[in-house]
Scaffold this active site. Sequence first.
Site, PDB file in Angstrom:
ATOM      1  N   MET A 129       0.827  -1.216   0.000  1.00 24.22           N
ATOM      2  CA  MET A 129       0.000   0.000   0.000  1.00 24.22           C
ATOM      3  C   MET A 129       0.866   1.273   0.000  1.00 24.22           C
ATOM      4  O   MET A 129       0.685   2.172  -0.812  1.00 24.22           O
ATOM      5  CB  MET A 129      -0.874  -0.063   1.260  1.00 24.22           C
ATOM      6  N   LYS A 130       1.819   1.309   0.921  1.00 26.43           N
ATOM      7  CA  LYS A 130       2.624   2.516   1.123  1.00 26.43           C
ATOM      8  C   LYS A 130       3.514   2.848  -0.083  1.00 26.43           C
ATOM      9  O   LYS A 130       3.771   4.009  -0.388  1.00 26.43           O
ATOM     10  CB  LYS A 130       3.489   2.315   2.376  1.00 26.43           C
TER      11      LYS A 130
END
Length: 252
Positions: A129-130
């Site tokens: 995600m990051k």
Amino acid sequence: MEVNLTGIKPYGDTLDDGAVQLSFTLPIDYSDEAVEAARLLVQKMGFDNPKVVFSRDIGRGFSYFIVYGKAKESIDVTKVKVQKLKVNVMDKGEIEAFIKKDFGRNLNVVGACIESDAHTVGIDAIMNMKGYNGHKGLESYKGINAYNLGSQVSCEELAAKIIELKADAVLVSQVVTQKDIHIANLTKLVEILEAEGIRDRVLLVVGGPRIDNKFAQELGYDAGFGPGTYAEDVASYLVQELKRREREVIQE
Ligand code: B12
């Protein structure tokens, strides 16, 4: 300053001076003789006027050196050819819109750092995600189901997941290249996918600090990505190539 592209040389203080910096370790105790050996070695490598500008004892049996030298050789850049991946890199929003419009379904992408390799940061940079350096990873993309299996995943385990998840694309990471272990690992995966009869059903991509597209294709992969890759680079390739293949099937 006019640069002659047919014969460029390394640049130090002035154009064409050929100045380079080499750093290396010798497997011998640090001594005056070790320093002189380092200088002579660089001379034997073909560099003019070698100078040891830094040297240090780095433990019993090892010494470290930084040596300046002047390269005699030059290169004709106009004749240099690189086998690059042809892809129109889109941003995250464009990729998501592309998937919605052109596929109308989510794409399944499975990723792993395979076999003995325990480095997770590269595959995480692409998939989590990051993401990496402000570029969100595939998990954050609408239209992509991203399955990051982590590191030290055996080829057999990855093949089983590809089948279970009906993967559209597989992202493999290889960081360690000592004794060409990456070649053995990457070749093993291709062989297993071929034996399972699924090699042609998935887009097979590899990435890592010492991977390029030419090398990846030589090993039987569809594409290869090197240092500095972001999720959108690989996602742009995936959606465009999957679409191209889909069109090819329809035309047949
Ligand atoms: C952190 C690190 C570790 C950590 C890993 C932690 C973790 N969870 O990942 C630990 C301490 C566990 C470790 C262990 C080892 N490491 Co280490 N490690 C590093 C280090 C310092 C940074 C790697 C990193 O995270 N880079 C940042 C990421 C973002 O960069 P990246 O991996 O290149 O990924 C980018 C691209 O390559 C690409 N990419 C990568 N994968 C993929 C996949 C796809 C599909 C795509 C599209 C793109 C892509 O996109 C990413 C983002 O742009 C490097 C040195 C260095 N400065 O690079 C050494 C380094 C990689 N390690 C090395 C070594 C030798 C080891 C060990 C063998 C040491 C030992 N003797 O025990 C062990 C190996 C363990 C194992 N079984 O694998 C060597 C490898 C040398 C070589 N050529 O083989 C390096 C280069 C250090 C060195 N100079 O010697 N290491």
